[in-house]
Write a protein that holds these residues in place. Structure first.
Motif, PDB file in Angstrom:
ATOM      1  N   ALA A  66      35.324  28.197 -30.820  1.00 46.33           N
ATOM      2  CA  ALA A  66      36.114  27.501 -31.837  1.00 46.33           C
ATOM      3  C   ALA A  66      36.205  28.315 -33.127  1.00 46.33           C
ATOM      4  O   ALA A  66      37.273  28.408 -33.740  1.00 46.33           O
ATOM      5  CB  ALA A  66      35.511  26.124 -32.118  1.00 46.33           C
ATOM      6  N   LEU A  67      35.091  28.942 -33.531  1.00 44.30           N
ATOM      7  CA  LEU A  67      35.061  29.677 -34.794  1.00 44.30           C
ATOM      8  C   LEU A  67      35.804  30.998 -34.727  1.00 44.30           C
ATOM      9  O   LEU A  67      36.513  31.378 -35.672  1.00 44.30           O
ATOM     10  CB  LEU A  67      33.612  29.921 -35.228  1.00 44.30           C
ATOM     11  CG  LEU A  67      32.838  28.717 -35.761  1.00 44.30           C
ATOM     12  CD1 LEU A  67      31.396  29.106 -36.063  1.00 44.30           C
ATOM     13  CD2 LEU A  67      33.494  28.158 -37.023  1.00 44.30           C
ATOM     14  N   PHE A  68      35.645  31.715 -33.618  1.00 43.82           N
ATOM     15  CA  PHE A  68      36.156  33.086 -33.553  1.00 43.82           C
ATOM     16  C   PHE A  68      37.408  33.247 -32.683  1.00 43.82           C
ATOM     17  O   PHE A  68      37.977  34.334 -32.630  1.00 43.82           O
ATOM     18  CB  PHE A  68      35.071  34.025 -33.052  1.00 43.82           C
ATOM     19  CG  PHE A  68      33.882  34.103 -33.970  1.00 43.82           C
ATOM     20  CD1 PHE A  68      33.955  34.810 -35.158  1.00 43.82           C
ATOM     21  CD2 PHE A  68      32.708  33.444 -33.657  1.00 43.82           C
ATOM     22  CE1 PHE A  68      32.873  34.871 -36.010  1.00 43.82           C
ATOM     23  CE2 PHE A  68      31.605  33.500 -34.517  1.00 43.82           C
ATOM     24  CZ  PHE A  68      31.685  34.214 -35.692  1.00 43.82           C
ATOM     25  N   SER A  69      37.865  32.196 -32.007  1.00 46.13           N
ATOM     26  CA  SER A  69      39.078  32.279 -31.203  1.00 46.13           C
ATOM     27  C   SER A  69      40.082  31.189 -31.565  1.00 46.13           C
ATOM     28  O   SER A  69      41.214  31.479 -31.950  1.00 46.13           O
ATOM     29  CB  SER A  69      38.739  32.200 -29.705  1.00 46.13           C
ATOM     30  OG  SER A  69      37.982  33.318 -29.301  1.00 46.13           O
ATOM     31  N   LEU A  70      39.647  29.935 -31.453  1.00 51.31           N
ATOM     32  CA  LEU A  70      40.579  28.824 -31.667  1.00 51.31           C
ATOM     33  C   LEU A  70      41.035  28.729 -33.126  1.00 51.31           C
ATOM     34  O   LEU A  70      42.230  28.640 -33.410  1.00 51.31           O
ATOM     35  CB  LEU A  70      39.925  27.515 -31.220  1.00 51.31           C
ATOM     36  CG  LEU A  70      40.806  26.267 -31.330  1.00 51.31           C
ATOM     37  CD1 LEU A  70      42.054  26.434 -30.480  1.00 51.31           C
ATOM     38  CD2 LEU A  70      40.027  25.018 -30.885  1.00 51.31           C
ATOM     39  N   TRP A  71      40.061  28.746 -34.067  1.00 50.49           N
ATOM     40  CA  TRP A  71      40.433  28.609 -35.469  1.00 50.49           C
ATOM     41  C   TRP A  71      41.289  29.777 -35.965  1.00 50.49           C
ATOM     42  O   TRP A  71      42.307  29.548 -36.632  1.00 50.49           O
ATOM     43  CB  TRP A  71      39.187  28.452 -36.332  1.00 50.49           C
ATOM     44  CG  TRP A  71      39.454  28.642 -37.795  1.00 50.49           C
ATOM     45  CD1 TRP A  71      38.977  29.614 -38.610  1.00 50.49           C
ATOM     46  CD2 TRP A  71      40.315  27.838 -38.623  1.00 50.49           C
ATOM     47  NE1 TRP A  71      39.471  29.483 -39.887  1.00 50.49           N
ATOM     48  CE2 TRP A  71      40.297  28.399 -39.929  1.00 50.49           C
ATOM     49  CE3 TRP A  71      41.107  26.714 -38.391  1.00 50.49           C
ATOM     50  CZ2 TRP A  71      41.028  27.867 -40.973  1.00 50.49           C
ATOM     51  CZ3 TRP A  71      41.834  26.184 -39.439  1.00 50.49           C
ATOM     52  CH2 TRP A  71      41.788  26.748 -40.717  1.00 50.49           C
ATOM     53  N   PRO A  72      40.970  31.039 -35.668  1.00 47.46           N
ATOM     54  CA  PRO A  72      41.863  32.128 -36.094  1.00 47.46           C
ATOM     55  C   PRO A  72      43.275  31.989 -35.535  1.00 47.46           C
ATOM     56  O   PRO A  72      44.257  32.299 -36.222  1.00 47.46           O
ATOM     57  CB  PRO A  72      41.168  33.384 -35.565  1.00 47.46           C
ATOM     58  CG  PRO A  72      39.732  33.008 -35.497  1.00 47.46           C
ATOM     59  CD  PRO A  72      39.730  31.568 -35.089  1.00 47.46           C
ATOM     60  N   PHE A  73      43.386  31.523 -34.293  1.00 44.55           N
ATOM     61  CA  PHE A  73      44.713  31.354 -33.704  1.00 44.55           C
ATOM     62  C   PHE A  73      45.504  30.273 -34.439  1.00 44.55           C
ATOM     63  O   PHE A  73      46.681  30.467 -34.795  1.00 44.55           O
ATOM     64  CB  PHE A  73      44.601  31.005 -32.222  1.00 44.55           C
ATOM     65  CG  PHE A  73      45.921  30.739 -31.555  1.00 44.55           C
ATOM     66  CD1 PHE A  73      46.768  31.791 -31.226  1.00 44.55           C
ATOM     67  CD2 PHE A  73      46.329  29.440 -31.285  1.00 44.55           C
ATOM     68  CE1 PHE A  73      47.996  31.550 -30.624  1.00 44.55           C
ATOM     69  CE2 PHE A  73      47.556  29.188 -30.693  1.00 44.55           C
ATOM     70  CZ  PHE A  73      48.389  30.243 -30.354  1.00 44.55           C
ATOM     71  N   VAL A  74      44.863  29.129 -34.662  1.00 46.76           N
ATOM     72  CA  VAL A  74      45.529  28.041 -35.385  1.00 46.76           C
ATOM     73  C   VAL A  74      45.905  28.497 -36.794  1.00 46.76           C
ATOM     74  O   VAL A  74      47.009  28.219 -37.285  1.00 46.76           O
ATOM     75  CB  VAL A  74      44.628  26.795 -35.434  1.00 46.76           C
ATOM     76  CG1 VAL A  74      45.236  25.719 -36.329  1.00 46.76           C
ATOM     77  CG2 VAL A  74      44.398  26.246 -34.032  1.00 46.76           C
ATOM     78  N   ASN A  75      45.003  29.228 -37.446  1.00 47.30           N
ATOM     79  CA  ASN A  75      45.277  29.711 -38.799  1.00 47.30           C
ATOM     80  C   ASN A  75      46.450  30.689 -38.820  1.00 47.30           C
ATOM     81  O   ASN A  75      47.270  30.690 -39.744  1.00 47.30           O
ATOM     82  CB  ASN A  75      44.028  30.377 -39.376  1.00 47.30           C
ATOM     83  CG  ASN A  75      44.153  30.664 -40.860  1.00 47.30           C
ATOM     84  OD1 ASN A  75      44.596  29.814 -41.623  1.00 47.30           O
ATOM     85  ND2 ASN A  75      43.767  31.859 -41.268  1.00 47.30           N
ATOM     86  N   THR A  76      46.551  31.512 -37.775  1.00 42.10           N
ATOM     87  CA  THR A  76      47.671  32.446 -37.678  1.00 42.10           C
ATOM     88  C   THR A  76      48.995  31.704 -37.536  1.00 42.10           C
ATOM     89  O   THR A  76      49.997  32.062 -38.160  1.00 42.10           O
ATOM     90  CB  THR A  76      47.474  33.396 -36.478  1.00 42.10           C
ATOM     91  OG1 THR A  76      46.253  34.135 -36.656  1.00 42.10           O
ATOM     92  CG2 THR A  76      48.632  34.374 -36.354  1.00 42.10           C
ATOM     93  N   VAL A  77      48.995  30.664 -36.711  1.00 41.35           N
ATOM     94  CA  VAL A  77      50.208  29.864 -36.537  1.00 41.35           C
ATOM     95  C   VAL A  77      50.622  29.226 -37.864  1.00 41.35           C
ATOM     96  O   VAL A  77      51.800  29.237 -38.245  1.00 41.35           O
ATOM     97  CB  VAL A  77      49.994  28.779 -35.460  1.00 41.35           C
ATOM     98  CG1 VAL A  77      51.207  27.852 -35.394  1.00 41.35           C
ATOM     99  CG2 VAL A  77      49.746  29.412 -34.103  1.00 41.35           C
ATOM    100  N   VAL A  78      49.644  28.675 -38.589  1.00 47.39           N
ATOM    101  CA  VAL A  78      49.940  28.028 -39.868  1.00 47.39           C
ATOM    102  C   VAL A  78      50.480  29.047 -40.876  1.00 47.39           C
ATOM    103  O   VAL A  78      51.486  28.806 -41.551  1.00 47.39           O
ATOM    104  CB  VAL A  78      48.685  27.323 -40.419  1.00 47.39           C
ATOM    105  CG1 VAL A  78      48.934  26.803 -41.836  1.00 47.39           C
ATOM    106  CG2 VAL A  78      48.272  26.180 -39.504  1.00 47.39           C
TER     107      VAL A  78
END
Length: 291
Positions: free
Chosen positions: A21-33
């Motif tokens: 969640a910290l190093f894969s999911l959250w960076p991906f979501v942040n990139t989309v935003v």
């Protein structure tokens, strides 16, 4: 008898899930935003909707980089599917000294991509090994612009990628060839089939699932190529940036104090979608082969 709580297995999964969640999911979501904003390196952005994506589709640099990335994939993937298979067949033979050749072919894999790039830069530059040999043999009168012409630079980077990947995918094929029953080759040989016929009628069908896997992995790697272009062509990506790939363009757009983070994130999402398409295509081909 100890009572088993339903949440006990999740306790063991929790550390891994938190890391994902910290190093894969959250960076991906942040990139989309961020791709939906006009954010820059030193300031937050405001919401701009799909403007960054509209800008990308109207940007000639994007289409040049995307075309180079797809061309890279189209050229490198067949080479990395077929050549390592031929290499694996050659080194599969149990003869004295074959272990040395296996190690030699695998050596580029363990070498740093930067080191490999610098070696090939020395080999391909105007006063490098290849041009020196060509001039001494009177093959050319002027140095071949391996690194100073956009098309030749892209071809040179492809050669480096294929050269470095041969040993890596050769190991994949060696594992697959180890599962091919020798009795199949023996029976075919008794029926009069030669080595070439046995290769196409027995070896290729038996390792076809591995070929599809190698094709998918090499396609993803080809779309992510950066180091080869950067080392051989410099920070500009060749003359006029003509050899830039999508990862290279993303770095250029988002780099520096004036870097456009929002636009770079939008380009990253487009690269992700392009990679996803080829990954799903490889999966579809694999399922079709199984049926």
């Amino acid at each position: 008898m100890v009572h088993r709580r339903w949440w006990t297995p999740y306790l063991f999964l929790a550390p891994g899930l938190v890391m994902v969640a910290l190093f894969s999911l959250w960076p991906f979501v942040n990139t989309v935003v961020l791709s939906l904003t006009d954010a820059q390196i030193l300031r937050g952005g405001t919401f701009v909707g799909l403007d960054n994506y509209t800008r990308a589709f109207a940007d000639p640099d994007f289409w040049t980089a995307a075309g180079n990335s797809v061309l890279y994939l189209v050229v490198c993937v067949p080479c990395l599917v077929l050549l390592p298979l031929a290499l694996a067949v050659l080194v599969q033979a149990k003869v004295p000294g074959i272990g040395f050749f296996r190690s030699a072919f695998y050596t580029p894999v363990i070498a740093s991509a930067v080191v490999v790039g610098l070696i090939w830069q020395w080999v391909l530059r105007s006063d490098g090994l290849v041009n020196t040999v060509f001039r001494r043999l009177s093959i050319v009168s002027e140095p071949v612009p391996f690194l100073t012409d956009s098309t030749m630079l892209l071809v040179s980077a492809m050669i480096v990628t294929v050269w470095k990947g041969l040993g890596y995918y050769m190991v994949f094929y060696l594992a697959a060839l180890g599962n091919v029953s020798p009795s199949l080759h023996e029976a075919a040989a008794l029926d009069g089939a030669g080595p070439v016929r046995r290769f196409f009628s027995i070896t290729v069908p038996q390792v076809k699932p591995m070929m599809l896997l190698v094709g998918t992995l090499s396609a993803i790697s080809a779309l992510r190529v950066f180091t080869e272009i950067y080392i051989l062509g410099g920070e500009s990506g060749g003359p006029g940036g003509g050899a830039r790939t999508l990862p290279f363009l993303i770095r250029q757009v988002g780099l520096g104090f004036s870097g456009e983070t929002g636009y770079a994130c939008a380009l990253s999402i487009l690269l992700f979608l392009l990679t996803l398409v080829f990954s799903l295509l490889g999966r579809r081909l694999s399922k079709g082969d199984e049926t």
